[in-house]
Design an enzyme around this catalytic site. Structure first.
Site, PDB file in Angstrom:
ATOM      1  CB  SER A 213      -0.938  -0.034   1.208  1.00  0.00           C
ATOM      2  OG  SER A 213      -1.918   0.965   1.085  1.00  0.00           O
ATOM      3  CG  ASN A 214      -0.328   4.640  -1.362  1.00  0.00           C
ATOM      4  OD1 ASN A 214      -1.026   5.410  -0.715  1.00  0.00           O
ATOM      5  ND2 ASN A 214      -0.782   3.999  -2.432  1.00  0.00           N
ATOM      6  NE  ARG A 215       5.832   6.800   3.880  1.00  0.00           N
ATOM      7  CZ  ARG A 215       6.295   6.064   4.891  1.00  0.00           C
ATOM      8  NH1 ARG A 215       5.569   5.918   5.983  1.00  0.00           N
ATOM      9  NH2 ARG A 215       7.467   5.488   4.800  1.00  0.00           N
TER      10      ARG A 215
END
Ligand code: C5P
Length: 421
Positions: A213-215
């Site tokens: 995923s990412n931030r």
């Protein structure tokens, strides 16, 4: 006129209620901002608030007496006359205690009695420790108030007086001002538009317990959804997993993976007049997600085959009929050239570029510094702004695009699926 002021509140009467949070000192700055904007402000303090800041400070700056006591004020019946006098009542900071009283209709001090008599717009700017904000009682109270039409702003995240970091800081003065303006002069310039907005990250499974995923926090997409809703648009929000509350009145479609986001957006695209792709869609996903949990063996950790996800925006751009398309370019360097390149490559009308490494910008932050590029080459630089304020600026720019406003009539009706909030 004070420098920087546009006097948007000239001649407007505001009751500023200050309750007993350490953030009470910030209400002094808010009072000054409201006065600079031309408002006539009458301050009411709770007994607890006076322990943090002396009433004299507000009295001198507002040039009006400060009321604190229900009984001292009984002659003037301030709990009745002040809300009748006011065009808006703003409580900043609003403590968990005050919020609970308003939700339950209690009236055992001047401020809560006054709120119980308020029929003009009521705006609450909460400030408290993050644990209190997340408590089920506080959650239930704020939702009940929102259902009754009260504007309850989201506190900001950051360092709290307790020393912890969390969600509980008093919203920025400019966010409170913009909420007051919104309630006093609701702009319905997006009425007739159907906004499809994506937000948040996607999660791409490695195995049943792990994902890539990412931030992305989703804050920018949610702020855009809320701003457009408040300006009269119908809004469908397709969101990856976030910790955010869906603003009221929005058709919410939760998704998890890039593929689910692609499906949901494709299903709603024909309905929309404007698509804003604020989601941080994962660019790669594991080519083969394991159906069982990978064991902690060296080989399994050393190698993970990835494949690209579909570029949703690029695909939708090819299927567009009359929609206005807006993308985001979250970059770590050369923001402007990269944003321009994406604008062309993805066939967009507007792109919002930002440097996620810049101070106060990017994922998770409550603020953002963006540069907007349109297909005619027009560049609009927006300084560091709270995301909620930036959302309105982005909508302002979209409204001025030659393609935007005239397209609302062409699009079709919404599909029936999804939850209504
Ligand atoms: O190419 P890049 O991912 O940097 O472009 C960013 C823009 O494209 C954002 O608006 C993002 O939501 C969108 N995007 C997309 N599908 C992807 C990746 C990004 O629609 N797979």
């Amino acid at each position: 006129m004070a420098p920087g002021s546009t006097q948007t509140l000239l001649g407007r009467k505001i009751v500023l209620g200050v309750s007993g949070s350490i953030a009470a000192y910030k209400a002094v700055g808010l009072l000054r901002l409201l006065m600079r904007e031309g408002a006539d402000v009458s301050v009411v303090m709770t007994e607890a608030a006076t322990r943090f800041v002396g009433p004299l400070t507000f009295e001198v700056l507002s040039r009006r007496p400060v009321a604190t006591d229900l009984f001292a004020a009984r002659q003037e019946m301030l709990h009745l006359t002040l809300p009748e006098w006011a065009d808006a009542v703003v409580i900043a900071p609003a403590t968990a205690n005050q919020i609970a009283k308003y939700a339950l209709g209690l009236a055992d001090d001047l401020l809560s009695a006054l709120v119980l008599n308020t029929s003009c717009p009521l705006i609450l700017a909460p400030a408290m420790d993050g644990n209190m904000w997340d408590h089920p009682a506080v959650t239930a109270h704020r939702e009940a108030l929102r259902q009754r039409g009260v504007t309850v702003l989201e506190p900001e995240e950051g360092p709290l007086a307790s020393g912890r970091v969390g969600k509980g800081r008093l919203p920025d003065d400019t966010v409170i001002l913009s909420a007051i303006e919104q309630r006093l002069f609701p702009r319905l310039d997006w009425r007739g538009q159907r906004l499809l907005v994506s937000a948040g990250p996607t999660q791409e499974a490695i195995d049943p317990v792990r994902f890539i995923s990412n931030r992305s926090s989703g804050k920018m997409g949610y702020a855009l959804a809320q701003a457009a809703r408040e300006r009269g648009a119908e809004v469908t929000l397709v969101s990856g997993p976030t910790a955010l509350t869906v603003p009221p009145g929005i058709h919410y479609v939760p998704v998890c993976t890039a593929e689910e986001m692609d499906k949901a957006l494709t299903a709603h695209f024909a309905w929309s007049t404007v698509l804003i792709m604020a989601a941080a869609v994962a660019d790669f996903r594991p080519a083969q997600a394991s159906s069982t949990k990978l064991k902690k063996r060296k080989e399994a950790l050393n190698k993970l085959d990835l494949e690209p996800t579909p570029d949703i925006l690029e695909r939708l751009s090819l299927r567009r009929t009359s929609q206005t398309l807006v993308g985001f370019a979250a970059e770590t360097e050369a923001v402007l050239p990269q944003a321009k390149d994406k604008l062309v490559r993805k066939g967009l009308d507007l792109i919002v570029g930002n440097n996620v490494l810049a101070e106060g910008s990017g994922f998770g932050s409550d603020t953002n510094e963006a540069v907007l590029v349109d297909r005619e080459g027009g560049v609009t630089e927006l300084g560091l702004l709270p995301k909620r304020v930036l959302a309105d600026r982005i909508l302002d720019v979209i409204s001025t695009l030659p393609c935007a406003i005239k397209r609302s009539a062409a699009a079709k009706k919404p599909p029936a699926a999804g939850n209504k909030n």
